[in-house]
Design a protein around this motif. Structure first.
Motif, short mmCIF file in Angstrom:
data_model
loop_
_atom_site.label_atom_id
_atom_site.label_comp_id
_atom_site.label_asym_id
_atom_site.label_seq_id
_atom_site.Cartn_x
_atom_site.Cartn_y
_atom_site.Cartn_z
N VAL A 29 44.82 34.21 39.33
CA VAL A 29 43.71 35.27 38.65
C VAL A 29 43.06 34.41 37.46
O VAL A 29 41.89 34.35 37.35
N PHE A 30 43.93 33.33 36.73
CA PHE A 30 43.23 32.40 35.79
C PHE A 30 42.43 31.76 36.59
O PHE A 30 41.13 31.31 35.94
N VAL A 33 39.06 33.56 37.26
CA VAL A 33 38.33 33.69 36.30
C VAL A 33 37.64 32.39 35.66
O VAL A 33 36.51 32.39 35.20
N LEU A 36 34.67 32.02 38.11
CA LEU A 36 33.68 32.77 37.83
C LEU A 36 32.89 32.50 36.45
O LEU A 36 31.63 32.50 36.41
N ILE A 37 33.43 32.12 35.47
CA ILE A 37 32.75 31.42 34.11
C ILE A 37 31.88 30.06 34.51
O ILE A 37 30.75 30.34 34.10
#
Length: 107
Positions: A29-30, A33, A36-37
């Motif tokens: 998940v990290f 993320v 996506l950033i």
């Protein structure tokens, strides 16, 4: 009835606790993320180019550490030799890149 006495040779062994999927899910998940950033920073277009490059490089380094630590299991015991070889490779590659840039821009 006889009872077995533990011998002095047998030490108390600690069980290796299985890692389970929890950490892998958190790291996945990290990683998503961070991706996506990075995508949002480039897709937005309103961000300073220098800031975007620095942001992407920092997130790339974080991704490398996450990938190597959790997916390649380099955080576990017994992986010191691969870590040493990778650090040596990073040192040689970094030195080569710095010297190539210095050679190109040197007057």
């Amino acid at each position: 009835m006889t009872t077995k006495q533990p011998s002095s040779d047998s030490a108390v062994k600690h069980r290796h606790r299985p890692e389970g999927p929890q950490r892998h899910i958190v790291v996945f998940v990290f990683s998503v993320v961070l991706t996506l950033i990075a995508f949002a920073a480039v897709a937005a277009g309103g961000i300073n180019a220098t800031f975007a490059i620095i942001l992407l490089l920092v997130m790339a380094v974080l991704q490398v550490f996450l990938q190597m630590g959790f997916w390649m299991h380099l955080k576990d015991k017994g992986h010191m030799l691969p870590i040493i070889f990778m650090l040596g490779g990073f040192f040689i590659a970094g030195t080569s890149i710095i010297m190539a840039l210095y050679w190109v821009w040197w007057d």
